[in-house]
Design a protein around this motif. Structure first.
Motif, PDB file in Angstrom:
ATOM      1  N   LYS A 103       0.834  -1.212   0.000  1.00  0.00           N
ATOM      2  CA  LYS A 103       0.000   0.000   0.000  1.00  0.00           C
ATOM      3  C   LYS A 103       0.863   1.255   0.000  1.00  0.00           C
ATOM      4  N   SER A 104       2.078   1.134   0.543  1.00  0.00           N
ATOM      5  CA  SER A 104       2.910   2.331   0.655  1.00  0.00           C
ATOM      6  C   SER A 104       3.476   2.776  -0.684  1.00  0.00           C
ATOM      7  N   PHE A 105       3.528   1.900  -1.675  1.00  0.00           N
ATOM      8  CA  PHE A 105       4.073   2.362  -2.967  1.00  0.00           C
ATOM      9  C   PHE A 105       3.145   2.151  -4.156  1.00  0.00           C
ATOM     10  N   ALA A 106       2.198   1.191  -4.087  1.00  0.00           N
ATOM     11  CA  ALA A 106       1.304   0.969  -5.238  1.00  0.00           C
ATOM     12  C   ALA A 106       0.211   2.036  -5.223  1.00  0.00           C
ATOM     13  N   PRO A 107      -0.297   2.420  -6.416  1.00  0.00           N
ATOM     14  CA  PRO A 107      -1.399   3.376  -6.440  1.00  0.00           C
ATOM     15  C   PRO A 107      -2.574   2.832  -5.623  1.00  0.00           C
ATOM     16  N   GLU A 108      -3.358   3.751  -5.072  1.00  0.00           N
ATOM     17  CA  GLU A 108      -4.461   3.349  -4.208  1.00  0.00           C
ATOM     18  C   GLU A 108      -5.382   2.380  -4.952  1.00  0.00           C
ATOM     19  N   ASN A 109      -5.826   1.351  -4.270  1.00  0.00           N
ATOM     20  CA  ASN A 109      -6.784   0.391  -4.823  1.00  0.00           C
ATOM     21  C   ASN A 109      -6.288  -0.380  -6.050  1.00  0.00           C
ATOM     22  N   HIS A 110      -4.984  -0.450  -6.250  1.00  0.00           N
ATOM     23  CA  HIS A 110      -4.445  -1.203  -7.390  1.00  0.00           C
ATOM     24  C   HIS A 110      -4.675  -2.710  -7.180  1.00  0.00           C
ATOM     25  N   THR A 111      -4.807  -3.465  -8.282  1.00  0.00           N
ATOM     26  CA  THR A 111      -5.058  -4.917  -8.166  1.00  0.00           C
ATOM     27  C   THR A 111      -3.935  -5.659  -7.444  1.00  0.00           C
ATOM     28  N   VAL A 112      -2.729  -5.076  -7.403  1.00  0.00           N
ATOM     29  CA  VAL A 112      -1.639  -5.790  -6.714  1.00  0.00           C
ATOM     30  C   VAL A 112      -1.812  -5.758  -5.193  1.00  0.00           C
ATOM     31  N   VAL A 113      -2.666  -4.831  -4.712  1.00  0.00           N
ATOM     32  CA  VAL A 113      -2.842  -4.712  -3.256  1.00  0.00           C
ATOM     33  C   VAL A 113      -3.829  -5.781  -2.790  1.00  0.00           C
ATOM     34  N   SER A 114      -3.353  -6.999  -2.775  1.00  0.00           N
ATOM     35  CA  SER A 114      -4.173  -8.147  -2.379  1.00  0.00           C
ATOM     36  C   SER A 114      -3.207  -9.215  -1.880  1.00  0.00           C
ATOM     37  N   THR A 243     -19.368 -20.093  -7.078  1.00  0.00           N
ATOM     38  CA  THR A 243     -19.655 -18.665  -6.917  1.00  0.00           C
ATOM     39  C   THR A 243     -20.160 -18.108  -8.242  1.00  0.00           C
ATOM     40  N   LEU A 244     -20.564 -16.844  -8.213  1.00  0.00           N
ATOM     41  CA  LEU A 244     -21.115 -16.186  -9.404  1.00  0.00           C
ATOM     42  C   LEU A 244     -20.065 -15.222  -9.948  1.00  0.00           C
ATOM     43  N   VAL A 245     -19.566 -15.491 -11.160  1.00  0.00           N
ATOM     44  CA  VAL A 245     -18.517 -14.637 -11.725  1.00  0.00           C
ATOM     45  C   VAL A 245     -19.018 -14.050 -13.040  1.00  0.00           C
ATOM     46  N   LEU A 246     -18.943 -12.720 -13.164  1.00  0.00           N
ATOM     47  CA  LEU A 246     -19.410 -12.046 -14.383  1.00  0.00           C
ATOM     48  C   LEU A 246     -18.226 -11.481 -15.148  1.00  0.00           C
ATOM     49  N   LYS A 247     -18.281 -11.599 -16.478  1.00  0.00           N
ATOM     50  CA  LYS A 247     -17.251 -10.991 -17.323  1.00  0.00           C
ATOM     51  C   LYS A 247     -17.944 -10.360 -18.519  1.00  0.00           C
ATOM     52  N   LEU A 248     -17.664  -9.090 -18.754  1.00  0.00           N
ATOM     53  CA  LEU A 248     -18.337  -8.354 -19.834  1.00  0.00           C
ATOM     54  C   LEU A 248     -17.289  -7.694 -20.718  1.00  0.00           C
ATOM     55  N   LEU A 249     -17.383  -7.977 -22.018  1.00  0.00           N
ATOM     56  CA  LEU A 249     -16.421  -7.436 -22.976  1.00  0.00           C
ATOM     57  C   LEU A 249     -16.818  -6.005 -23.313  1.00  0.00           C
ATOM     58  N   SER A 250     -15.844  -5.115 -23.264  1.00  0.00           N
ATOM     59  CA  SER A 250     -16.182  -3.704 -23.362  1.00  0.00           C
ATOM     60  C   SER A 250     -15.090  -2.935 -24.103  1.00  0.00           C
ATOM     61  N   ARG A 251     -15.492  -1.802 -24.709  1.00  0.00           N
ATOM     62  CA  ARG A 251     -14.472  -0.954 -25.341  1.00  0.00           C
ATOM     63  C   ARG A 251     -13.779  -0.076 -24.308  1.00  0.00           C
ATOM     64  N   THR A 252     -14.419   0.066 -23.143  1.00  0.00           N
ATOM     65  CA  THR A 252     -13.822   0.896 -22.097  1.00  0.00           C
ATOM     66  C   THR A 252     -13.303   0.028 -20.959  1.00  0.00           C
ATOM     67  N   ARG A 253     -12.257   0.505 -20.362  1.00  0.00           N
ATOM     68  CA  ARG A 253     -11.688  -0.183 -19.218  1.00  0.00           C
ATOM     69  C   ARG A 253     -12.434   0.266 -17.960  1.00  0.00           C
ATOM     70  N   VAL A 254     -12.796  -0.679 -17.104  1.00  0.00           N
ATOM     71  CA  VAL A 254     -13.499  -0.338 -15.868  1.00  0.00           C
ATOM     72  C   VAL A 254     -12.687  -0.881 -14.690  1.00  0.00           C
ATOM     73  N   GLU A 255     -12.395  -0.019 -13.745  1.00  0.00           N
ATOM     74  CA  GLU A 255     -11.642  -0.435 -12.554  1.00  0.00           C
ATOM     75  C   GLU A 255     -12.355   0.129 -11.338  1.00  0.00           C
ATOM     76  N   ASN A 256     -12.599  -0.665 -10.358  1.00  0.00           N
ATOM     77  CA  ASN A 256     -13.113  -0.157  -9.089  1.00  0.00           C
ATOM     78  C   ASN A 256     -12.793  -1.173  -8.001  1.00  0.00           C
ATOM     79  N   ALA A 257     -11.710  -0.908  -7.304  1.00  0.00           N
ATOM     80  CA  ALA A 257     -11.214  -1.891  -6.340  1.00  0.00           C
ATOM     81  C   ALA A 257     -12.197  -2.116  -5.195  1.00  0.00           C
ATOM     82  N   ARG A 258     -13.020  -1.098  -4.899  1.00  0.00           N
ATOM     83  CA  ARG A 258     -13.978  -1.237  -3.804  1.00  0.00           C
ATOM     84  C   ARG A 258     -14.889  -2.443  -4.049  1.00  0.00           C
ATOM     85  N   TYR A 259     -15.282  -2.614  -5.307  1.00  0.00           N
ATOM     86  CA  TYR A 259     -16.155  -3.737  -5.681  1.00  0.00           C
ATOM     87  C   TYR A 259     -15.354  -4.923  -6.247  1.00  0.00           C
ATOM     88  N   GLY A 260     -14.039  -4.832  -6.192  1.00  0.00           N
ATOM     89  CA  GLY A 260     -13.224  -5.905  -6.763  1.00  0.00           C
ATOM     90  C   GLY A 260     -13.350  -5.988  -8.277  1.00  0.00           C
TER      91      GLY A 260
END
Ligand code: ADP
Length: 421
Positions: A103-114, A243-260
């Motif tokens: 957390k001290s060096f990766a951007p906030e909410n980055h996927t590596v922070v796990s 579990t329930l896993v959704l994947k949607l193909l999109s022209r835009t990139r969507v990132e929101n770590a709060r919702y994973g």
């Protein structure tokens, strides 16, 4: 004839599928395994075992091979490619002690922070005595491909996402370079890119063509998406497994770590997605598979159930509701099991719909069509209920095996915009 080989290293075993130039399956091989104290030995045996199991006439005509591994299964090797220690598997949580540092060096909410990200694992491994002998950091798929082509230090941008590779800029970000971890991070290629021909001794040993190409691989869940047949923006794959896993193909990139929520790159498109803790594991808690089948047949899919549940095995969900304490809602429970199941199927369909709505609200393309994979895909009643909520066609995936999706990559389809080899 030209054939293409996809090899899937999944959670419970390895599989291989050979397809022809029309993407029809010509052979399918399996190599199950038990948990082992020596995974490297198991993986190598599986790889050789699968190659040996391919019918000989096909083997001689295989033009290209690709391999997928489980995401964030990683290892360190010396300068010759020999592992210096045991690998860390996808679900190994030991990297959790590195979270504060991450957390001290990766951007906030980055996927590596796990706790299970590849970078958390690398940082954890860098503290081990064996790290002094390590020269290369590789993912499972990278190392297995290396055994075939002999080139070290090469990965793909699906596997490298959770290492922190910037899949938009196609380079390692400054914050990662600044860490100066004394290890060779892999060169990252688009999945499906030819890396090199087979090593001559491997070709000779297995009766494969000397000019057979080994291509950059992918991860198991992206391979399963590629297998589904979904190709265009707005096309999605719902996995109705435990579990329930959704994947949607999109022209835009969507990132929101709060919702994973994060996006993988797929050629010119983005594969956005999220995962909920609801799903088949809750159904299994109350019904056998045979009961699920017979009771589902008695349900009228056109009539809405009044029951409004949030089926969970234990409190907490992240997507589409981010609440680590979200209580399971399974009341009121009717005496009639058919009515109870109807309420469960309908409630999971509502959560699925809400998930796709959330992805679209965050900027993903409008949902056009949903393919389905996993144990729940065979349930036609559920498919009809889901269609009522989702308001788009709901279909079964053309193929569900990750090895099939990886064979498509070997053919030059799927990863880089569909130009065949
Ligand atoms: P996993 O995620 O564990 O790989 P699978 O894709 O094998 O899961 O799916 C298993 C799940 O599918 C189980 O949790 C089970 O409850 C569910 N399932 C099996 N048959 C049916 C059915 N006919 N209708 C709905 N769900 C089903």
């Amino acid at each position: 004839m030209d054939f293409f080989l996809g090899i899937d290293f999944g959670t419970s075993g390895a599989r291989a599928i050979v397809i022809d130039a029309a993407a029809s399956i010509q052979a399918e091989m399996r190599f199950p395994w038990e948990n082992s104290p020596d995974w490297l030995d198991v993986w190598q045996k599986a790889l050789w075992g699968l190659l040996e199991a391919i019918p000989e006439p096909l083997r001689r005509e295989i033009k290209a091979i690709a391999i997928n591994g489980t995401s964030s299964t990683v290892l360190l090797t010396d300068a010759t490619g020999k592992p210096v220690d045991a690998p860390l598997l996808y679900n190994d949580p030991r990297g959790s002690v590195m979270l504060e540092q991450l957390k001290s060096f990766a951007p906030e909410n980055h996927t590596v922070v796990s706790a299970t990200s590849s970078l958390a694992k690398l940082l954890w491994m860098s503290q081990l005595p064996t790290f002094s002998q390590a020269r290369y950091f590789l993912h499972q798929a990278d190392w297995l491909a290396f055994l075939l082509h002999g080139r070290l230090g090469i990965s793909d941008y699906h596997n490298a996402l959770k290492l922190g590779y910037d899949v938009e800029e196609l380079k390692y970000p400054k914050w990662l370079e600044n860490l100066q971890i004394p290890i060779q991070l892999p060169e990252v290629l688009p999945p499906g890119t030819p890396i090199a021909e087979l090593q001559p001794e491997i070709a000779a040993q297995f009766g494969l063509r000397q000019d057979c190409l080994v291509c950059a691989g992918t991860t198991d869940s992206i391979a399963a998406f590629l297998a589904s047949g979904a190709k265009s923006p707005g096309e999605a794959v719902t996995s109705l497994g435990s579990t329930l896993v959704l994947k949607l193909l999109s022209r835009t990139r969507v990132e929101n770590a709060r919702y994973g929520i994060y996006s993988h790159r797929l050629g010119d498109l983005w594969l956005t997605g999220g995962a909920s803790n609801t799903g088949g594991a809750v159904l299994r808690e109350f019904f056998t598979n045979a009961e699920l089948e017979s009771l589902s047949r008695e349900i009228d899919a056109n009539t809405a159930s009044e029951l409004d549940y949030y089926p969970l095995l234990k409190p907490g969900d992240r997507f589409p509701i981010n609440d680590p304490y979200l209580p399971p809602r399974l009341e009121p429970r009717p005496d009639n099991p058919r009515e109870f199941l109807h309420g469960l199927l309908e409630s999971i369909a509502r959560i699925e719909t809400r998930g796709y709505e959330l992805l679209q609200q965050m900027g993903a393309d409008k949902l056009q069509r949903v393919y389905t994979a996993g144990g729940g895909a065979a349930n036609n009643t559920w498919t009809a209920i889901r269609g009522r909520y989702l308001q788009v066609p709901v279909l079964s995936s053309a193929q569900t095996e990750a090895a099939y999706g990886t064979a498509l990559l070997a053919m030059g389809q799927g990863g880089q915009g569909g130009q065949g080899r």
